[in-house]
Design a protein around this motif. Structure first.
Motif, PDB file in Angstrom:
ATOM      1  N   VAL A   1      18.800 -20.104 -17.422  1.00  0.00           N
ATOM      2  CA  VAL A   1      18.712 -19.282 -18.624  1.00  0.00           C
ATOM      3  C   VAL A   1      18.943 -20.111 -19.880  1.00  0.00           C
ATOM      4  CG1 VAL A   1      19.723 -17.312 -19.849  1.00  0.00           C
ATOM      5  CG2 VAL A   1      19.401 -17.211 -17.362  1.00  0.00           C
ATOM      6  N   VAL A   2      19.907 -21.032 -19.833  1.00  0.00           N
ATOM      7  CA  VAL A   2      20.239 -21.830 -21.013  1.00  0.00           C
ATOM      8  C   VAL A   2      19.041 -22.679 -21.446  1.00  0.00           C
ATOM      9  CG1 VAL A   2      21.733 -23.663 -21.890  1.00  0.00           C
ATOM     10  CG2 VAL A   2      22.690 -21.845 -20.470  1.00  0.00           C
ATOM     11  N   ARG A   3      18.413 -23.338 -20.487  1.00  0.00           N
ATOM     12  CA  ARG A   3      17.260 -24.166 -20.820  1.00  0.00           C
ATOM     13  C   ARG A   3      16.074 -23.305 -21.259  1.00  0.00           C
ATOM     14  NH1 ARG A   3      13.592 -27.227 -17.570  1.00  0.00           N
ATOM     15  NH2 ARG A   3      14.526 -26.326 -15.703  1.00  0.00           N
ATOM     16  N   HIS A   4      15.932 -22.129 -20.654  1.00  0.00           N
ATOM     17  CA  HIS A   4      14.880 -21.194 -21.073  1.00  0.00           C
ATOM     18  C   HIS A   4      15.074 -20.790 -22.536  1.00  0.00           C
ATOM     19  CE1 HIS A   4      12.331 -17.607 -21.166  1.00  0.00           C
ATOM     20  NE2 HIS A   4      13.378 -16.922 -21.579  1.00  0.00           N
ATOM     21  N   GLN A   5      16.287 -20.425 -22.898  1.00  0.00           N
ATOM     22  CA  GLN A   5      16.563 -20.034 -24.281  1.00  0.00           C
ATOM     23  C   GLN A   5      16.302 -21.183 -25.241  1.00  0.00           C
ATOM     24  OE1 GLN A   5      20.624 -18.690 -24.003  1.00  0.00           O
ATOM     25  NE2 GLN A   5      20.029 -16.580 -23.600  1.00  0.00           N
ATOM     26  N   ALA A   6      16.648 -22.396 -24.834  1.00  0.00           N
ATOM     27  CA  ALA A   6      16.455 -23.557 -25.707  1.00  0.00           C
ATOM     28  C   ALA A   6      14.971 -23.785 -26.004  1.00  0.00           C
ATOM     29  CB  ALA A   6      17.065 -24.796 -25.059  1.00  0.00           C
ATOM     30  N   TRP A   7      14.136 -23.741 -24.966  1.00  0.00           N
ATOM     31  CA  TRP A   7      12.719 -23.999 -25.176  1.00  0.00           C
ATOM     32  C   TRP A   7      12.059 -22.879 -25.970  1.00  0.00           C
ATOM     33  CZ3 TRP A   7      10.878 -28.523 -25.201  1.00  0.00           C
ATOM     34  CH2 TRP A   7      11.324 -29.498 -24.309  1.00  0.00           C
ATOM     35  N   MET A   8      12.451 -21.636 -25.698  1.00  0.00           N
ATOM     36  CA  MET A   8      11.859 -20.520 -26.443  1.00  0.00           C
ATOM     37  C   MET A   8      12.312 -20.521 -27.901  1.00  0.00           C
ATOM     38  SD  MET A   8       9.727 -19.235 -24.550  1.00  0.00           S
ATOM     39  CE  MET A   8       9.177 -18.714 -22.935  1.00  0.00           C
ATOM     40  N   THR A   9      13.522 -21.000 -28.156  1.00  0.00           N
ATOM     41  CA  THR A   9      13.989 -21.131 -29.535  1.00  0.00           C
ATOM     42  C   THR A   9      13.160 -22.165 -30.280  1.00  0.00           C
ATOM     43  OG1 THR A   9      16.244 -20.512 -28.919  1.00  0.00           O
ATOM     44  CG2 THR A   9      15.970 -21.698 -30.992  1.00  0.00           C
ATOM     45  N   ARG A  10      12.859 -23.277 -29.620  1.00  0.00           N
ATOM     46  CA  ARG A  10      12.017 -24.301 -30.255  1.00  0.00           C
ATOM     47  C   ARG A  10      10.616 -23.758 -30.549  1.00  0.00           C
ATOM     48  NH1 ARG A  10      14.573 -27.482 -25.889  1.00  0.00           N
ATOM     49  NH2 ARG A  10      16.227 -28.752 -26.849  1.00  0.00           N
ATOM     50  N   ALA A  11      10.040 -23.029 -29.598  1.00  0.00           N
ATOM     51  CA  ALA A  11       8.705 -22.471 -29.803  1.00  0.00           C
ATOM     52  C   ALA A  11       8.696 -21.512 -30.988  1.00  0.00           C
ATOM     53  CB  ALA A  11       8.242 -21.755 -28.535  1.00  0.00           C
TER      54      ALA A  11
END
Length: 228
Positions: A153-163
């Protein structure tokens, strides 16, 4: 000696309401401009300076505007931790829609960059920036999907925040272009650099958010030794 989980911090979670307002305010100017362009492309009056590149091939720009506005508005509510907890099913459903919208934003941006005539007043640097950041947005969404499929979840949130940060580039560029032209004058180089600055600023803010969120996640999951 008994291990108890550390109490979760509450300060950052309660203050998320203003985040949605700030994000929606940032997208306001490009959303208005995009809506006026849609009116023009649908046969309405000319409300913005003429752009022969778009009127000659309106479908890609119309798809880009609609998907970008929808992505920016719907995506703002994904940043509310309280909303995610209260409505997890809505968060998942909205996330699937946002994946489609986000990829439409990135791919239509790439198409226009590659196949439209170059925007007047911009140079090679702006072309490189557009290709790089649109590709980066698409890649971030793909990496975010891969992360959540792996349960990270943490890595998912990070990538979606960048997008999402890259998608809001036009909002920040309205500010950077205004400041850059006022301070340095209007030139191709200034315009190109201020366009790049808009995306770079958004990515910088996103990385700060990601670091803070990651640090908070580690704190919440770190056990605290309490003597009993």
């Amino acid at each position: 000696m008994t291990l108890h989980p550390a109490a979760p911090p509450t300060r950052a979670i309660r203050s998320t309401g203003w985040v949605q307002l700030a994000l929606l305010a940032l997208v306001l100017v490009p959303a208005i401009a995009g809506s006026l362009r849609l009116v023009e492309l649908s046969g309405g009056p000319l409300l913005l300076p003429a752009n022969p590149r778009m009127t000659a091939s309106p479908a890609p720009v119309a798809a880009h505007i609609v998907s970008a506005i929808s992505y920016a508005v719907l995506g703002a509510f994904q940043f509310s931790a309280g909303f995610r907890r209260r409505r997890p099913r809505w968060h998942r459903m909205a996330g699937r829609v946002l994946v489609v919208l986000g990829l439409a934003v990135a791919l239509s941006a790439l198409w226009m960059t590659l196949f439209y005539a170059r925007q007047p007043g911009t140079g090679d640097l702006a072309l490189v920036f557009r290709l790089a950041f649109a590709s980066g947005m698409a890649a971030s969404i793909v990496f975010g999907i891969a992360a959540i499929r792996q349960g990270d979840v943490v890595r998912h949130q990070a990538w979606m925040t960048r997008a999402y940060a890259l998608a809001l580039g036009a909002g920040t560029q309205a500010i950077t272009l205004g400041i850059g032209h006022a301070v340095f004058g209007t030139s191709v180089l200034t315009t190109d650099l201020m366009l790049g600055a808009g995306w770079a600023i958004n990515l910088g803010v996103a990385e700060l958010i990601i670091r803070g969120r990651t640090a908070g996640h580690r704190t919440r999951n770190a056990p605290t030794a309490v003597a009993t």
